[in-house]
Motif scaffolding. Structure first.
Motif, short mmCIF file in Angstrom:
data_model
loop_
_atom_site.label_atom_id
_atom_site.label_comp_id
_atom_site.label_asym_id
_atom_site.label_seq_id
_atom_site.Cartn_x
_atom_site.Cartn_y
_atom_site.Cartn_z
N SER A 164 -9.80 -2.60 6.78
CA SER A 164 -10.39 -1.99 5.58
C SER A 164 -10.03 -0.52 5.49
CB SER A 164 -11.91 -2.15 5.60
OG SER A 164 -12.27 -3.50 5.52
N MET A 203 -2.49 -6.40 -3.04
CA MET A 203 -2.59 -5.00 -2.84
C MET A 203 -1.77 -4.23 -3.86
SD MET A 203 -2.21 -1.95 -0.32
CE MET A 203 -0.76 -1.28 -0.72
N PHE A 237 -6.41 -0.19 4.46
CA PHE A 237 -6.24 -0.50 3.04
C PHE A 237 -6.68 0.67 2.18
CE2 PHE A 237 -7.76 -2.09 -1.03
CZ PHE A 237 -6.64 -2.76 -1.48
#
Length: 121
Positions: free
Chosen positions: A62, A1, A65
């Motif tokens: 998701s 990430m 994120f």
């Protein structure tokens, strides 16, 4: 990430590509690939229940994120959605045109510039 670009309003294509890549690498892209499944009922099979639970889990991660990789000043202007797929679609509709508009403006400026000899290249 840590290598995902933060979306700043001008880098939609790069951000979109990286979000899809990272979610795919983390095996969380199910929520982007499939529509929300039908609601669970008393007659739902075990497979349907487990698929629905997995979709909900991947969708939630998701969304987290994507929200983590968007600049705070932009995040507040985006409506909350329950689906990562809807969220990404909204982002695309809203910011892809802005990116194309900026590119067009920059290209027009670049092609009409004239060198006056007073500045270095």
């Amino acid at each position: 990430m840590s290598s995902a670009s933060v979306f700043n309003g001008l880098n939609f294509s790069e951000w979109h590509e990286q979000v899809q890549f990272h979610l795919g690498m983390m095996d969380l892209d199910l929520a982007l690939l499939k529509e929300k499944l039908a609601a669970i009922t008393d007659t739902s099979s075990k497979d349907e229940k487990s698929s629905h639970k997995a979709w909900e889990h991947f969708n939630r991660l998701s969304l987290m994120f994507m929200r983590m990789t968007i600049a705070n000043n932009i995040k507040s202007t985006i409506p909350q959605t329950e689906s990562a797929r809807e969220y990404l679609k909204f982002m695309e509709e809203r910011f892809r045109s802005a990116e194309k508009s900026l590119a067009g403006t920059l290209m027009a400026e670049l092609t009409t510039m004239k060198f006056d000899g007073s500045h270095s290249m």
